[in-house]
Write an enzyme that holds these catalytic residues in place. Structure first.
Site, mmCIF file in Angstrom:
data_model
loop_
_atom_site.group_PDB
_atom_site.id
_atom_site.type_symbol
_atom_site.label_atom_id
_atom_site.label_comp_id
_atom_site.label_asym_id
_atom_site.label_seq_id
_atom_site.Cartn_x
_atom_site.Cartn_y
_atom_site.Cartn_z
ATOM 1 N N ASN A 118 2.411 -38.433 48.744
ATOM 2 C CA ASN A 118 2.115 -37.305 49.503
ATOM 3 C C ASN A 118 2.154 -36.456 48.713
ATOM 4 O OD1 ASN A 118 3.644 -35.336 50.317
ATOM 5 N ND2 ASN A 118 4.869 -37.255 49.596
ATOM 6 N N PHE A 122 4.266 -28.943 52.015
ATOM 7 C CA PHE A 122 4.922 -27.800 52.464
ATOM 8 C C PHE A 122 3.980 -27.355 53.547
ATOM 9 C CE2 PHE A 122 8.185 -26.398 49.731
ATOM 10 C CZ PHE A 122 8.914 -27.724 49.495
ATOM 11 N N SER A 183 10.316 -30.998 45.833
ATOM 12 C CA SER A 183 9.368 -31.638 45.736
ATOM 13 C C SER A 183 7.796 -31.173 44.852
ATOM 14 C CB SER A 183 8.223 -30.932 47.260
ATOM 15 O OG SER A 183 7.494 -30.619 47.671
ATOM 16 N N ASN A 185 5.281 -30.734 45.310
ATOM 17 C CA ASN A 185 3.454 -31.116 45.442
ATOM 18 C C ASN A 185 3.317 -29.209 45.465
ATOM 19 O OD1 ASN A 185 2.553 -33.220 46.109
ATOM 20 N ND2 ASN A 185 4.039 -33.418 47.625
ATOM 21 N N THR A 186 4.755 -28.680 45.255
ATOM 22 C CA THR A 186 4.793 -27.059 44.987
ATOM 23 C C THR A 186 4.276 -26.500 44.260
ATOM 24 O OG1 THR A 186 5.433 -26.467 47.874
ATOM 25 C CG2 THR A 186 5.290 -24.223 46.135
ATOM 26 N N LYS A 226 18.561 -31.184 46.839
ATOM 27 C CA LYS A 226 17.608 -32.609 46.742
ATOM 28 C C LYS A 226 17.152 -32.143 45.546
ATOM 29 C CE LYS A 226 14.297 -36.046 49.641
ATOM 30 N NZ LYS A 226 14.056 -35.985 50.365
#
Length: 365
Positions: A118, A122, A183, A185-186, A226
């Site tokens: 993915n 966010f 994450s 993806n940012t 996390k």
């Protein structure tokens, strides 16, 4: 069986993100009907066992298997997920302002690898609407954690303001909070896992938690961090050291990976974070190392590639007090929760344990 024979073939023919929304909306809708929540519970609920219940951070967990963040991003289906047999769940990742996330398509299945990739970025409705959704949920059956992040347009130097805003707006709605700095993806988010950036961020987060605690006359709520599975051993050591010194309550290991080792499906070349079976061993390794570095004094939630009771048990023996599923749920359906819980009880008994707490970190003894 209902999921594997009926629902999964339909959902897996759909675009993955459309299937995702259909699932969330469906679960949300079912619980709005009289008797809907009870129906879900009778179909999928997990029987409580004294072997499995734990009290951690002052919260009661009927069983150790939770739902990872990313599935119910906006807390739309908390009531529905609560009936499926989870011991707890995470909602989010939420950011202060709503944001659309990355361009479509951004979610990919890799069935041969039992994995997902993915690059959602966010996408979420923002703290105001999440607060409204959690308010509507009413009384909850399981602990709910709120996973918080920063808006894409917020530079790292100001990141702590976004995390503080999330806590401020949502403090009364979460049983505990998760700081997401891992994450992929940012842009540049993972840089917040290191050195002074991490120290500054966690100082701000713990200060805001204390502020809200005083303001709300509360005894305090746990906050966890996390981390990514892609940290080198040196980076992991420094990161865990900073987390330990910050006074936060625990660590979630791990988020998705950027590694593509051993993948066979054509979607392996897609950018984004990989979750599922290829992450099973690496996330367990990270848990084992985090447990060593914290001397077992900081509770760990283990996440990454859990499909079976054995996968969950390996993480518990490596040092996890609780575990989370996401990709396993997509491939196996809600029946996975009964299978893991029953299987865990069998494994505990086989090893001569009378309570799950005895197995936590057992590999280190």
């Amino acid at each position: 069986m209902l999921y594997k024979k009926l629902a999964k073939p339909i959902l897996f023919r759909m675009d993955p993100e459309k299937a995702h929304h259909l699932t969330i909306d469906g679960l949300s809708a079912v619980t709005r009907f009289p008797g809907g929540a009870q129906l879900l519970k009778s179909m999928y609920g997990v029987q409580n066992s004294p072997l499995m219940n734990q009290r951690i951070w002052g919260l009661e967990f009927a069983n150790p298997v939770g739902l990872a963040a990313g599935l119910d991003k906006n807390a739309k289906a908390v009531k529905g997920f609560s009936q499926l047999g989870f011991g707890f769940m995470e909602v989010g990742t939420i950011t202060p302002k709503p944001q659309p996330g990355n361009e479509l398509p951004r979610l990919f299945r890799l069935p041969e690898d039992r994995a997902l990739i993915n690059r959602m970025g966010f996408n979420n409705v923002g703290t105001d609407e999440m607060a409204h959704n959690l308010q509507k949920t009413g009384k909850r059956d399981i602990p709910v954690a709120i996973n918080i992040g920063k808006n894409k347009t917020t530079p790292n130097e100001q990141a702590e303001e976004d995390y503080r805003a999330c806590i401020r707006e949502l403090y009364t709605y979460g049983d505990f909070f998760v700081v997401n700095i891992s994450s992929p993806n940012t842009p540049d988010l993972r840089n917040l896992q290191h050195g002074n950036d991490l120290k500054r961020l966690l100082d701000a987060v713990t200060a805001e938690m204390q502020l809200q605690q005083t303001k709300n006359g509360h005894t305090g709520k746990p906050v966890l961090v996390k981390i990514a599975p892609d940290l080198t051993d040196d980076e992991l050591e420094l990161t865990v050291h900073t987390i330990k010194d910050s006074g936060v309550s625990g660590i979630i290991a791990t988020n998705t990976t950027l590694s593509r080792a051993g993948l066979v499906h054509a979607n392996r070349s897609q950018a984004g974070g990989l979750s599922g079976r290829p992450l099973t061993e690496r996330s367990t390794e990270v848990i084992r190392r985090v447990y060593q570095l914290t001397e077992g004094k900081l509770p760990i939630i283990g996440a990454g590639g859990i499909f079976t009771a054995r996968d969950a048990y390996d993480k518990i023996r490596a040092g996890a007090s609780l575990v989370e599923v996401y990709t396993g749920l997509i491939y196996e359906g809600p029946g996975i929760l009964t299978n893991i819980n029953k299987g865990l009880q069998d494994l505990l008994k086989k090893d001569g344990y009378t309570h799950i707490s005895q197995a936590i970190g057992a590999d280190h003894n």
